[in-house]
Design a protein around this motif. Structure first.
Motif, PDB file in Angstrom:
ATOM      1  N   ARG A 290       0.836  -1.208   0.000  1.00 28.60           N
ATOM      2  CA  ARG A 290       0.000   0.000   0.000  1.00 28.60           C
ATOM      3  C   ARG A 290       0.871   1.258   0.000  1.00 28.60           C
ATOM      4  O   ARG A 290       0.594   2.209  -0.738  1.00 28.60           O
ATOM      5  N   ALA A 291       1.910   1.259   0.811  1.00 26.30           N
ATOM      6  CA  ALA A 291       2.778   2.441   0.880  1.00 26.30           C
ATOM      7  C   ALA A 291       3.451   2.717  -0.459  1.00 26.30           C
ATOM      8  O   ALA A 291       3.578   3.875  -0.874  1.00 26.30           O
ATOM      9  N   THR A 292       3.871   1.671  -1.158  1.00 22.58           N
ATOM     10  CA  THR A 292       4.522   1.917  -2.445  1.00 22.58           C
ATOM     11  C   THR A 292       3.525   2.400  -3.489  1.00 22.58           C
ATOM     12  O   THR A 292       3.866   3.250  -4.316  1.00 22.58           O
ATOM     13  N   VAL A 293       2.296   1.895  -3.452  1.00 30.97           N
ATOM     14  CA  VAL A 293       1.274   2.415  -4.366  1.00 30.97           C
ATOM     15  C   VAL A 293       1.088   3.911  -4.105  1.00 30.97           C
ATOM     16  O   VAL A 293       1.063   4.721  -5.037  1.00 30.97           O
ATOM     17  N   GLU A 294       0.975   4.277  -2.839  1.00 34.60           N
ATOM     18  CA  GLU A 294       0.795   5.689  -2.495  1.00 34.60           C
ATOM     19  C   GLU A 294       1.995   6.532  -2.916  1.00 34.60           C
ATOM     20  O   GLU A 294       1.837   7.649  -3.428  1.00 34.60           O
ATOM     21  N   ASP A 295       3.216   5.998  -2.725  1.00 38.80           N
ATOM     22  CA  ASP A 295       4.421   6.717  -3.152  1.00 38.80           C
ATOM     23  C   ASP A 295       4.396   6.989  -4.650  1.00 38.80           C
ATOM     24  O   ASP A 295       4.666   8.104  -5.101  1.00 38.80           O
ATOM     25  N   TRP A 296       4.109   5.947  -5.425  1.00 38.35           N
ATOM     26  CA  TRP A 296       4.137   6.066  -6.885  1.00 38.35           C
ATOM     27  C   TRP A 296       3.031   7.005  -7.363  1.00 38.35           C
ATOM     28  O   TRP A 296       3.259   7.844  -8.231  1.00 38.35           O
ATOM     29  N   LEU A 297       1.835   6.880  -6.818  1.00 39.65           N
ATOM     30  CA  LEU A 297       0.744   7.752  -7.245  1.00 39.65           C
ATOM     31  C   LEU A 297       1.042   9.214  -6.901  1.00 39.65           C
ATOM     32  O   LEU A 297       0.748  10.113  -7.699  1.00 39.65           O
ATOM     33  N   ALA A 298       1.626   9.457  -5.739  1.00 37.24           N
ATOM     34  CA  ALA A 298       1.971  10.834  -5.357  1.00 37.24           C
ATOM     35  C   ALA A 298       3.030  11.414  -6.288  1.00 37.24           C
ATOM     36  O   ALA A 298       2.937  12.580  -6.704  1.00 37.24           O
ATOM     37  N   ALA A 299       4.034  10.621  -6.625  1.00 37.89           N
ATOM     38  CA  ALA A 299       5.080  11.100  -7.529  1.00 37.89           C
ATOM     39  C   ALA A 299       4.512  11.389  -8.915  1.00 37.89           C
ATOM     40  O   ALA A 299       4.867  12.400  -9.542  1.00 37.89           O
ATOM     41  N   LEU A 300       3.643  10.529  -9.398  1.00 35.17           N
ATOM     42  CA  LEU A 300       3.027  10.773 -10.702  1.00 35.17           C
ATOM     43  C   LEU A 300       2.110  11.995 -10.656  1.00 35.17           C
ATOM     44  O   LEU A 300       2.083  12.792 -11.604  1.00 35.17           O
ATOM     45  N   ALA A 301       1.388  12.178  -9.566  1.00 33.72           N
ATOM     46  CA  ALA A 301       0.527  13.364  -9.419  1.00 33.72           C
ATOM     47  C   ALA A 301       1.362  14.644  -9.454  1.00 33.72           C
ATOM     48  O   ALA A 301       0.942  15.642 -10.048  1.00 33.72           O
ATOM     49  N   ASP A 302       2.535  14.610  -8.843  1.00 33.34           N
ATOM     50  CA  ASP A 302       3.412  15.785  -8.844  1.00 33.34           C
ATOM     51  C   ASP A 302       3.831  16.192 -10.247  1.00 33.34           C
ATOM     52  O   ASP A 302       4.204  17.339 -10.473  1.00 33.34           O
ATOM     53  N   CYS A 303       3.792  15.265 -11.170  1.00 36.39           N
ATOM     54  CA  CYS A 303       4.203  15.547 -12.553  1.00 36.39           C
ATOM     55  C   CYS A 303       3.045  16.040 -13.414  1.00 36.39           C
ATOM     56  O   CYS A 303       3.273  16.526 -14.525  1.00 36.39           O
ATOM     57  N   GLN A 304       1.835  15.893 -12.927  1.00 35.37           N
ATOM     58  CA  GLN A 304       0.682  16.330 -13.702  1.00 35.37           C
ATOM     59  C   GLN A 304       0.436  17.822 -13.476  1.00 35.37           C
ATOM     60  O   GLN A 304       0.603  18.309 -12.353  1.00 35.37           O
ATOM     61  N   PRO A 305       0.033  18.538 -14.510  1.00 35.31           N
ATOM     62  CA  PRO A 305      -0.343  19.938 -14.302  1.00 35.31           C
ATOM     63  C   PRO A 305      -1.553  19.998 -13.364  1.00 35.31           C
ATOM     64  O   PRO A 305      -2.390  19.081 -13.369  1.00 35.31           O
ATOM     65  N   PRO A 306      -1.662  21.042 -12.551  1.00 37.55           N
ATOM     66  CA  PRO A 306      -2.766  21.108 -11.586  1.00 37.55           C
ATOM     67  C   PRO A 306      -4.148  20.907 -12.201  1.00 37.55           C
ATOM     68  O   PRO A 306      -5.004  20.271 -11.589  1.00 37.55           O
ATOM     69  N   SER A 307      -4.361  21.407 -13.398  1.00 36.03           N
ATOM     70  CA  SER A 307      -5.684  21.257 -14.024  1.00 36.03           C
ATOM     71  C   SER A 307      -6.034  19.788 -14.258  1.00 36.03           C
ATOM     72  O   SER A 307      -7.199  19.401 -14.231  1.00 36.03           O
ATOM     73  N   GLU A 308      -5.043  18.951 -14.488  1.00 35.19           N
ATOM     74  CA  GLU A 308      -5.274  17.514 -14.677  1.00 35.19           C
ATOM     75  C   GLU A 308      -5.225  16.774 -13.345  1.00 35.19           C
ATOM     76  O   GLU A 308      -6.057  15.915 -13.062  1.00 35.19           O
ATOM     77  N   ARG A 309      -4.250  17.127 -12.517  1.00 33.19           N
ATOM     78  CA  ARG A 309      -3.990  16.403 -11.271  1.00 33.19           C
ATOM     79  C   ARG A 309      -5.186  16.422 -10.331  1.00 33.19           C
ATOM     80  O   ARG A 309      -5.471  15.427  -9.662  1.00 33.19           O
ATOM     81  N   ASP A 310      -5.884  17.548 -10.260  1.00 34.67           N
ATOM     82  CA  ASP A 310      -6.887  17.726  -9.219  1.00 34.67           C
ATOM     83  C   ASP A 310      -8.250  17.135  -9.526  1.00 34.67           C
ATOM     84  O   ASP A 310      -9.130  17.144  -8.682  1.00 34.67           O
ATOM     85  N   GLY A 311      -8.426  16.576 -10.713  1.00 41.11           N
ATOM     86  CA  GLY A 311      -9.718  16.007 -11.060  1.00 41.11           C
ATOM     87  C   GLY A 311      -9.715  14.488 -11.003  1.00 41.11           C
ATOM     88  O   GLY A 311      -8.669  13.838 -10.915  1.00 41.11           O
ATOM     89  N   GLU A 312     -10.908  13.925 -11.098  1.00 42.15           N
ATOM     90  CA  GLU A 312     -11.049  12.468 -11.085  1.00 42.15           C
ATOM     91  C   GLU A 312     -10.355  11.840 -12.292  1.00 42.15           C
ATOM     92  O   GLU A 312      -9.735  10.784 -12.191  1.00 42.15           O
ATOM     93  N   ALA A 313     -10.436  12.521 -13.444  1.00 39.28           N
ATOM     94  CA  ALA A 313      -9.791  11.994 -14.654  1.00 39.28           C
ATOM     95  C   ALA A 313      -8.274  11.920 -14.468  1.00 39.28           C
ATOM     96  O   ALA A 313      -7.632  10.991 -14.949  1.00 39.28           O
TER      97      ALA A 313
END
Length: 192
Positions: A128-151
């Motif tokens: 679970r921790a590694t899933v959260e790590d990877w998802l957080a790192a990928l979210a950091d790379c998304q522009p805010p307009s994409e990152r903050d939505g369900e899509a």
């Protein structure tokens, strides 16, 4: 109040690094303190004293492996690198596909699997921790307009699924060309 962890001694750090190198070469599945201690120039008693138990040592080794994993993910968004999910996944995949990283990735796969089938003890929460790590790192790379939505969450979950599935396939077959081709194909779909 959170419990504070004492700063490890120089000897504990030295033995942890040596044990980590051993785990990268031999895995953790059949870890036995006596051969490990002999290989790293210590004794089982010293390891038990410094890490509290075999589970304590395994937890320390998993934390050390996770630190390497988090450092890898931090490289997905280096200064000057293109921002975006696809460029981040391309950078992460290039690192994952490099043959010299296979020992760490085999250790990761072993720990991830053990965490799923043995959810208690030293392995607890690793997957679970590694899933959260990877998802957080990928979210950091998304522009805010994409990152903050369900899509955006769906896109990074798909990217993570592609990376993890490709990684497991690569570790099983060593067919880097075929697997990298599949990742490139999926990234082309993710771009659109």
């Amino acid at each position: 109040m959170p419990q504070r962890t004492p700063t490890p001694s120089a000897r504990q750090t030295e033995l942890l690094e040596a044990a980590y190198a051993y785990a990268l070469a031999h895995g953790l599945a059949d870890l036995s303190l006596r051969p490990l201690a002999e290989a790293i120039g210590s004794s089982p008693r010293v390891l038990l004293f410094l890490f509290g138990s075999k589970d304590g040592l395994v937890r320390a080794l998993l934390a050390r492996a996770r630190a390497d994993e988090v450092a890898l993910l931090g490289r997905a968004r280096e200064p000057g690198a293109p921002v975006g999910l696809v460029p981040a996944v391309e950078r992460v995949w290039a690192w994952l596909a490099a043959e010299e990283h296979r020992p760490l990735l085999r250790l990761w796969a072993e720990a991830y699997t053990r965490s799923l089938v043995e959810p208690d003890g030293a392995w607890a929460g690793f997957a679970r921790a590694t899933v959260e790590d990877w998802l957080a790192a990928l979210a950091d790379c998304q522009p805010p307009s994409e990152r903050d939505g369900e899509a955006g969450a769906v896109r990074r979950t798909l990217a993570l699924a592609v990376l993890r599935g490709a990684l497991l396939d690569l570790l099983a077959t060593d067919d880097e060309r075929r697997v990298s081709g599949a990742v490139a194909h999926q990234l082309a779909l993710l771009r659109s």
